[in-house]
Design a protein around this motif. Structure first.
Motif, PDB file in Angstrom:
ATOM      1  N   ALA A  62      -2.802   5.430  -2.804  1.00  0.00           N
ATOM      2  CA  ALA A  62      -1.565   6.105  -3.187  1.00  0.00           C
ATOM      3  C   ALA A  62      -0.999   6.922  -2.034  1.00  0.00           C
ATOM      4  N   CYS A  63      -1.866   7.472  -1.179  1.00  0.00           N
ATOM      5  CA  CYS A  63      -1.360   8.294  -0.081  1.00  0.00           C
ATOM      6  C   CYS A  63      -2.406   8.353   1.034  1.00  0.00           C
TER       7      CYS A  63
ATOM      8  N   ILE B  78       0.850  -1.190   0.000  1.00  0.00           N
ATOM      9  CA  ILE B  78       0.000   0.000   0.000  1.00  0.00           C
ATOM     10  C   ILE B  78       0.885   1.238   0.000  1.00  0.00           C
ATOM     11  N   GLY B  79       0.493   2.254  -0.777  1.00  0.00           N
ATOM     12  CA  GLY B  79       1.245   3.504  -0.821  1.00  0.00           C
ATOM     13  C   GLY B  79       1.378   4.105   0.581  1.00  0.00           C
TER      14      GLY B  79
ATOM     15  N   GLY C 259      -5.051   6.171  -8.247  1.00  0.00           N
ATOM     16  CA  GLY C 259      -5.248   5.550  -6.940  1.00  0.00           C
ATOM     17  C   GLY C 259      -6.067   6.397  -5.983  1.00  0.00           C
ATOM     18  N   TYR C 260      -6.112   5.935  -4.757  1.00  0.00           N
ATOM     19  CA  TYR C 260      -6.971   6.545  -3.757  1.00  0.00           C
ATOM     20  C   TYR C 260      -6.169   7.337  -2.724  1.00  0.00           C
ATOM     21  N   ARG C 261      -6.881   8.270  -2.067  1.00  0.00           N
ATOM     22  CA  ARG C 261      -6.324   8.945  -0.891  1.00  0.00           C
ATOM     23  C   ARG C 261      -7.027   8.322   0.302  1.00  0.00           C
ATOM     24  N   SER C 262      -6.269   7.767   1.210  1.00  0.00           N
ATOM     25  CA  SER C 262      -6.884   6.978   2.265  1.00  0.00           C
ATOM     26  C   SER C 262      -6.834   7.687   3.617  1.00  0.00           C
ATOM     27  N   TRP C 263      -7.697   7.237   4.499  1.00  0.00           N
ATOM     28  CA  TRP C 263      -7.688   7.731   5.877  1.00  0.00           C
ATOM     29  C   TRP C 263      -8.053   6.576   6.790  1.00  0.00           C
TER      30      TRP C 263
END
Lengths: 317, 429
Positions: free
Chosen positions: B407-408, B140-141, B306-310
Motif C-alpha cells: 500500500a505504501c 503496486i501502491g 496491505g503492506y508497508r514496503s521498503w
C-alpha cells in the motif's frame, strides 16, 4: 558531555595549581613552573572540550535543511525547540515536560545513590578496620563494571519482565494474581537501572573523604558525650561533604545526559533531554541538536553551580 | 585483473582459495573485519557501508571466492548510514542504503550514480522497481518514497531525480520486502486481519511500534486509515494537519497505556515478542523468523489494508574512481548474479533480479519462498537451521500476492522536520 562538564566544574582537581615544591631554588619562576605543570592538561582541555563546545554553540545558531548545515545566523534551533510553549501555558510543552521528567529522574537517582553510597562508604571507612579488607571490598564494588553497560541493563529484562523471574516468583507464591506491569519499562525500572549503574560513583568520592577524617575527632566527639547520631550529623557529614558533592556531580551530570539507559529501561517511552538530542542528530538536524545540547549544558551547569555554592570544593580539597 | 600475471608460482585460484579459507576462519572466530591482511598483488578491497540487512559473512566469502574482491563491512543503523554519507563521504566506497534516504542523500551530492549500461542484469531487474508493478502485472501502491520515483537522475552529476528512465541510476536495487505486523498467535488466539488491531484496547499494554520516526509514522498512518478515522492523499507525504491528526491518535493510545514499549533495533523487537511483553507489534520479517527459530509461535500477519514496503540498493561514494570504481561495478554485477539473491530470498527478503536468484535455488525452495506453495521438504535458513517443516506455507503467500499488496513505501516527507518534532512529543507524552 557530562564528564566534560565535570572537568569544567572542578578545575581545582587539575594537578599542579602551584602550591607544591615552591621552596626549591631554581632559575625558573614558580609561576612559570605552575603553568608548565598545568599546561598539558590545559591543552587537552582546550582541544577536547572548550573548542568543541564553542563549535556546538556556534552551530546551534546556524540554519539547516534536510541534508546540510547552512552557516547563516538563525535562532531556529532554539525557537523550534520551544515552539508553542507560550501558547500552551499553563500546560507544559514537550520540552518543558521532558526537562521536568529528566530532573525528576535525576533527583530520584541522586537521592537514592547518595543514601546507598553514603552508607556503603561509611561501612568501608569506619567498620572495616583492616586496610586490606577495605581495598578488597572497594574492588568488589567495581565488579559490576567488568561487563558492559548495555549488558548490565539488558540483564534486568528477564528479571523484571511480565514473565520474568520476579513476577513468576510472586505469582507462584500467591502474593499477586497478575504479573506486575510496572516492574519493567517504567520509571521504576529506569531509576533501578541507573542506581545500579551509578551508585559506585557516589561510593568512591565519599569513601575517599571519609577515610581522611581524623579518627581522633570521632573519639573526641564520643568523649564529649555526643551520641552516634550527633557525631554523624556534626562531625562525619560535614567532613564528608566534598566527597558527597563530587559524587553528586558525577551522578547528576551522567543522569542528565543519559538517553541509553532511559531508552532501554523505559521501553523508549520516557522522554529525556538526551533523547531529544539523539533524535535531532538522527534526523540530521544538527543545529537543533546543538541548541538542545546548549540548553542541557546550561541547566546542568546551573545545578552544579548551586551545589558548589553549598560546598567550596576548592577550599575543602 | 591484469595484475594476475604478476603472481608467480601460485595460481590465482589457489591463492584465492587460501584467502577465502582464512576469511572463513576469521569469520568463525568473530574477527570478520580484522582478519590478517593478505598481501597479494590483487587485493581488491571495497569498504561497504550499510545496515546489517544485506551484510552476510557468507555473501562476503562467496564474493571473495568468485571475484577476488574483499568486502569490508561498515555496519550502521539506517539513520547513521545517512549521517555518515553526509559527514564522511570518503569513509566508504560502496553504499547500501534505502530508497527513502535518497531524498536526503542525493541533494547532498555525496554519491555517484551508477551507469545502468554497465550493469549486466539491469534489464532483468524486477518491474517492481522500474514500473511499479509486479511481474504478473499487479499495480503496486506508490504512496511514500516509492523506488521508481527516485530511481533515475537527470545526468551524471545531477542532484535532481529524473521523471523518466535515464542511464544514471541512483541505487541499483538489491533487496526489498513488504512489512506488516508481527503477532503471537498463541497468545492472541483469534484471527487478526487489520492494522487497526494495533490500537485495539484488547491488547492494552501489549502492543508496540518502532521508534524510528520516518517508519513509525507510516505504520501509524496505516493504523489510522484502517480505523476509518481518516484517508490520506499520500501517507508518505503528509501535511502538517495530517501529521497532527496521526500523532493525536497515537498519543491518545499511548496515554491510555496501549503500548508496552517502543523498539529501535532488530534485537529489541525480537526480545519483546519472544518474552511475551508484546503480542502485536510492527516487525521485520527476519525478526519474525528469529522468534520462530527460538521455538516460539510468531506470525508475520498479512492484513487486508496491505503492506508497508521498503527497498534498498547500491551506489558508490563520489570519491570513488579509477580501478576502484570498476571493482564496485564488478561487485554490484556479482551481487545481482544470483548467489546473494538466493541467500536473501531464503531469509524471507526478495532479490532484485528474480531469474538469477531462481537459478541458485532448489525448485522446492523457490516454490515455498516465491510462489506461496506448501513446502515439499523442510525449509532451512541460510545457516542450515530448520525454519519450517515440510507442508508449511509462507505468511502472506506468493511474491505476487505480497508485493502486489503493497500500500505504501517507507518515506521521507516534505514536512519531515515537523514530523520529527511531533514524534518527539509523542514519545514524551
Amino acid at each position: 558531555m557530562s564528564e566534560e562538564v565535570l572537568q569544567q566544574a572542578s578545575p581545582g582537581l587539575i594537578p599542579g595549581s602551584g602550591t607544591a615544591r615552591a621552596a626549591k631554588p631554581t632559575r625558573l619562576s614558580p609561576s612559570f613552573i605552575s603553568w608548565l605543570q598545568a599546561g598539558p592538561m590545559m591543552l587537552v582541555f582546550l582541544a577536547f572540550f572548550l573548542i568543541p563546545l564553542v563549535f556546538v554553540v556556534i552551530v546551534s545558531f546556524w540554519d539547516y535543511n534536510e541534508y546540510q548545515l547552512l552557516p547563516a545566523f538563525s535562532g531556529r534551533g532554539y525557537t523550534d525547540t520551544f515552539e508553542g510553549c507560550i501558547a500552551q501555558l499553563p500546560d507544559l510543552c514537550t520540552i518543558g515536560k521532558t526537562y521536568v521528567k529528566t530532573l525528576k529522574l535525576c533527583f530520584m537517582v541522586w537521592a537514592i545513590t547518595l543514601f546507598i553510597g553514603f552508607w556503603v562508604a561509611y561501612f568501608l571507612a569506619f567498620h572495616v578496620k583492616s586496610k586490606t579488607w577495605q581495598m578488597g571490598l572497594s574492588l568488589l564494588c567495581t565488579i559490576p563494571f567488568w561487563t558492559s553497560n548495555v549488558i548490565r541493563m539488558i540483564a534486568w529484562i528477564p528479571l523484571l519482565g511480565r514473565n520474568g523471574l520476579v513476577n513468576s516468583g510472586l505469582v507462584k507464591t500467591g502474593l499477586i494474581n497478575h504479573p506486575l506491569e510496572w516492574l519493567l519499562f517504567s520509571e521504576f525500572s529506569v531509576v533501578l537501572a541507573l542506581v545500579h549503574l551509578f551508585t559506585f560513583f557516589m561510593v568512591v568520592p565519599i569513601f575517599n573523604s571519609m577515610i581522611r577524617i581524623d579518627k581522633s575527632l570521632i573519639e573526641a566527639a564520643y568523649d564529649a558525650g555526643a551520641t552516634g547520631f550527633q557525631t554523624l550529623v556534626n562531625v562525619i557529614i560535614p567532613l564528608a561533604k566534598p566527597g558527597i558533592v563530587i559524587g553528586s556531580i558525577f551522578v547528576i551530570t551522567i543522569v542528565m545526559g543519559d538517553f541509553i539507559t532511559i531508552g532501554v529501561m523505559g521501553g523508549q517511552q520516557i522522554a529525556a533531554a538526551g533523547k531529544i538530542i539523539e533524535t535531532r542528530v538522527n534526523a540530521l538536524q544538527f543545529p537543533a541538536a546543538a541548541a538542545n545540547a546548549v540548553i542541557l549544558l546550561v541547566i546542568t551547569f546551573l545545578i552544579i553551580t548551586m551545589m558548589s555554592r553549598i560546598v567550596d570544593i576548592k577550599k575543602e580539597l | 585483473m591484469t595484475e594476475t600475471t604478476r603472481t608467480t608460482g601460485v595460481s590465482r585460484r589457489t591463492l584465492l582459495k587460501g584467502t577465502a579459507g582464512l576469511a572463513g576462519f576469521a569469520a568463525g572466530s568473530g574477527a570478520i573485519t580484522g582478519f590478517p591482511y593478505v598481501k597479494s598483488a590483487e587485493t581488491k578491497v571495497l569498504r561497504y557501508l550499510g545496515t546489517a540487512v544485506n551484510e552476510g559473512d557468507d555473501i562476503s566469502k562467496q564474493c571473495l571466492k568468485d571475484t577476488g574482491i574483499k568486502i569490508e563491512y561498515i555496519t550502521a543503523t539506517t539513520d547513521d548510514v545517512t549521517k555518515r554519507v553526509m559527514t564522511q563521504p570518503n569513509s566508504f566506497d560502496v553504499l547500501d542504503t534505502e530508497y527513502f534516504s535518497l531524498k536526503k542523500i542525493v541533494p547532498s551530492g555525496n554519491i555517484l550514480a551508477l551507469d545502468a549500461r554497465k550493469i549486466k542484469e539491469f534489464d532483468n531487474i524486477t518491474p517492481v522497481f522500474t514500473k511499479g508493478e509486479t511481474p504478473g502485472g499487479k499495480k503496486i501502491g506508490g504512496q511514500g518514497t516509492a523506488p521508481w520515483k527516485v530511481l533515475y537522475l537527470e545526468g551524471k552529476d545531477s542532484k535532481k531525480f529524473a521523471t523518466s528512465a535515464t542511464e544514471f541510476v541512483t541505487l541499483i536495487p538489491t533487496v526489498y520486502n513488504a512489512d506488516t505486523l508481527g503477532i503471537r498467535p498463541d497468545l492472541i488466539k483469534r484471527p487478526i486481519s487489520s492494522w487497526s488491531e494495533l490500537l485495539n484496547p484488547e491488547f492494552k499494554g501489549k502492543a508496540s511500534i518502532l521508534n524510528i520516526p520516518s517508519i513509525g509514522i507510516m505504520d501509524a498512518a496505516m493504523v489510522v486509515e484502517a480505523t476509518g478515522k481518516y484517508k490520506y492523499a499520500d501517507k508518505g507525504n503528509m501535511t502538517k494537519e495530517e501529521i497532527d491528526l496521526t500523532m493525536k491518535v497515537m498519543t491518545e493510545a499511548k496515554k491510555a497505556g496501549q503500548f508496552r514499549a517502543f523498539w529501535k533495533d532488530f534485537n529489541e523487537s525480537v526480545n519483546l515478542m519472544a518474552s511475551g511483553e508484546t503480542v502485536i507489534q510492527s516487525m521485520w520479517s527476519p525478526a519474525v523468523t528469529k522468534v520462530r527459530s527460538m521455538g516460539i509461535a510468531c506470525t508475520f500477519q498479512p492484513l487486508k489494508e496491505g503492506y508497508r514496503s521498503w527497498a534498498s540498493g547500491f551506489c558508490v561514494s563520489k570519491g570513488v574512481s579509477g580501478p576502484k570504481l570498476e571493482w564496485a561495478y564488478e561487485f554490484v554485477n556479482w551481487f545481482l548474479s544470483g548467489y546473494a539473491g538466493a541467500y536473501l530470498n531464503r531469509q524471507g527478503y526478495y532479490s532484485a533480479v528474480l531469474s538469477t536468484a531462481k537459478a541458485h535455488m532448489e525448485p522446492y525452495e523457490w516454490a515455498y519462498w516465491m510462489e506461496g506453495k506448501p513446502a515439499e521438504k523442510d525449509i532451512k535458513a541460510p545457516d542450515g537451521s530448520l525454519l519450517e517443516k515440510a507442508g508449511a506455507v509462507r505468511d502472506g503467500g506468493s511474491y505476487e500476492d505480497r508485493m502486489g499488496g503493497v500500500a505504501c513505501w517507507n518515506a521521507v516527507m516534505d514536512e519531515n522536520d515537523y514530523m520529527v518534532r511531533k514524534w518527539n512529543e509523542f514519545i514524551a507524552a
